[in-house]
Design a protein around this motif. Structure first.
Motif, PDB file in Angstrom:
ATOM      1  N   ALA A  23       0.805  -1.203   0.053  1.00 16.13           N
ATOM      2  CA  ALA A  23      -0.035   0.138  -0.194  1.00 16.13           C
ATOM      3  C   ALA A  23       0.861   1.145  -0.029  1.00 16.13           C
ATOM      4  O   ALA A  23       0.606   2.250  -0.562  1.00 16.13           O
ATOM      5  CB  ALA A  23      -0.942   0.173   1.411  1.00 16.13           C
ATOM      6  N   ALA A  24       2.110   1.214   0.592  1.00 14.20           N
ATOM      7  CA  ALA A  24       2.898   2.308   0.823  1.00 14.20           C
ATOM      8  C   ALA A  24       3.630   2.395  -0.586  1.00 14.20           C
ATOM      9  O   ALA A  24       3.677   3.706  -1.072  1.00 14.20           O
ATOM     10  CB  ALA A  24       3.930   2.278   1.844  1.00 14.20           C
ATOM     11  N   CYS A  25       3.608   1.563  -1.259  1.00 14.76           N
ATOM     12  CA  CYS A  25       4.425   1.577  -2.690  1.00 14.76           C
ATOM     13  C   CYS A  25       3.471   2.077  -3.660  1.00 14.76           C
ATOM     14  O   CYS A  25       3.888   3.024  -4.447  1.00 14.76           O
ATOM     15  CB  CYS A  25       4.878   0.198  -2.980  1.00 14.76           C
ATOM     16  N   ALA A  26       2.249   1.881  -3.500  1.00 19.46           N
ATOM     17  CA  ALA A  26       1.099   2.381  -4.379  1.00 19.46           C
ATOM     18  C   ALA A  26       1.087   3.796  -3.974  1.00 19.46           C
ATOM     19  O   ALA A  26       0.838   4.476  -4.891  1.00 19.46           O
ATOM     20  CB  ALA A  26      -0.164   1.527  -4.149  1.00 19.46           C
ATOM     21  N   CYS A  69      -6.922   0.286  -1.124  1.00 23.87           N
ATOM     22  CA  CYS A  69      -6.210  -1.239  -1.175  1.00 23.87           C
ATOM     23  C   CYS A  69      -6.879  -2.046  -0.145  1.00 23.87           C
ATOM     24  O   CYS A  69      -6.920  -3.171  -0.552  1.00 23.87           O
ATOM     25  CB  CYS A  69      -4.766  -1.047  -0.987  1.00 23.87           C
ATOM     26  N   TRP A  70      -7.281  -1.612   0.808  1.00 18.50           N
ATOM     27  CA  TRP A  70      -7.781  -2.326   2.074  1.00 18.50           C
ATOM     28  C   TRP A  70      -9.302  -2.560   1.426  1.00 18.50           C
ATOM     29  O   TRP A  70      -9.678  -3.783   1.781  1.00 18.50           O
ATOM     30  CB  TRP A  70      -7.868  -1.258   3.273  1.00 18.50           C
ATOM     31  N   LEU A  71     -10.072  -1.830   0.829  1.00 17.39           N
ATOM     32  CA  LEU A  71     -11.396  -2.111   0.546  1.00 17.39           C
ATOM     33  C   LEU A  71     -11.366  -3.194  -0.675  1.00 17.39           C
ATOM     34  O   LEU A  71     -12.150  -4.055  -0.640  1.00 17.39           O
ATOM     35  CB  LEU A  71     -11.980  -1.157  -0.164  1.00 17.39           C
ATOM     36  N   LEU A  72     -10.151  -3.096  -1.585  1.00 20.11           N
ATOM     37  CA  LEU A  72     -10.232  -4.078  -2.661  1.00 20.11           C
ATOM     38  C   LEU A  72      -9.590  -5.554  -2.113  1.00 20.11           C
ATOM     39  O   LEU A  72      -9.628  -6.361  -3.010  1.00 20.11           O
ATOM     40  CB  LEU A  72      -9.391  -3.348  -3.588  1.00 20.11           C
ATOM     41  N   THR A  73      -8.914  -5.688  -1.149  1.00 17.26           N
ATOM     42  CA  THR A  73      -8.460  -6.896  -0.651  1.00 17.26           C
ATOM     43  C   THR A  73      -9.541  -7.794   0.143  1.00 17.26           C
ATOM     44  O   THR A  73     -10.161  -7.204   0.834  1.00 17.26           O
ATOM     45  CB  THR A  73      -7.333  -6.728   0.614  1.00 17.26           C
TER      46      THR A  73
END
Length: 97
Positions: A23-26, A69-73
């Motif tokens: 997520a930090a990379c994104a 990212c959290w919602l899509l996982t």
């Protein structure tokens, strides 16, 4: 990639380390790519620098990567199927009086 990691690690806390890293990379990639877009021709013609609003919007989009990212996982908790609700009105069997 996160879906595969979630399947492999299950409920292991190592998943959250990988999630935070990706997520930090994104967020970093989003910020970097948006900051290096070429300015519009009008802005370039008059030599204007990007405004603070432009910078704030880019920062907001970068920070939004974590919850997105959290919602899509997918969740690994396999919940039981929800019980079927009772009908609102009782039905009468055919032929019964």
């Amino acid at each position: 990639l996160m879906v595969v990691i979630r399947i492999i690690t299950g409920g292991n806390p190592i998943y959250y380390v990988g999630f935070a890293y990706f997520a930090a990379c994104a967020a970093w990639a989003t910020r970097r790519f948006l900051l290096h877009f070429e300015p519009s021709q009008l802005r370039q013609q008059y030599g204007q620098a990007p405004s603070k609003l432009h910078t704030h919007i880019i920062l907001g989009l970068a920070l939004a990567q974590l919850p997105l990212c959290w919602l899509l996982t997918p969740s690994s908790r396999g919940g039981a199927a929800a019980p079927t609700p009772a009908p609102a009105f009782p039905t009468v069997a055919a032929g019964a009086k």
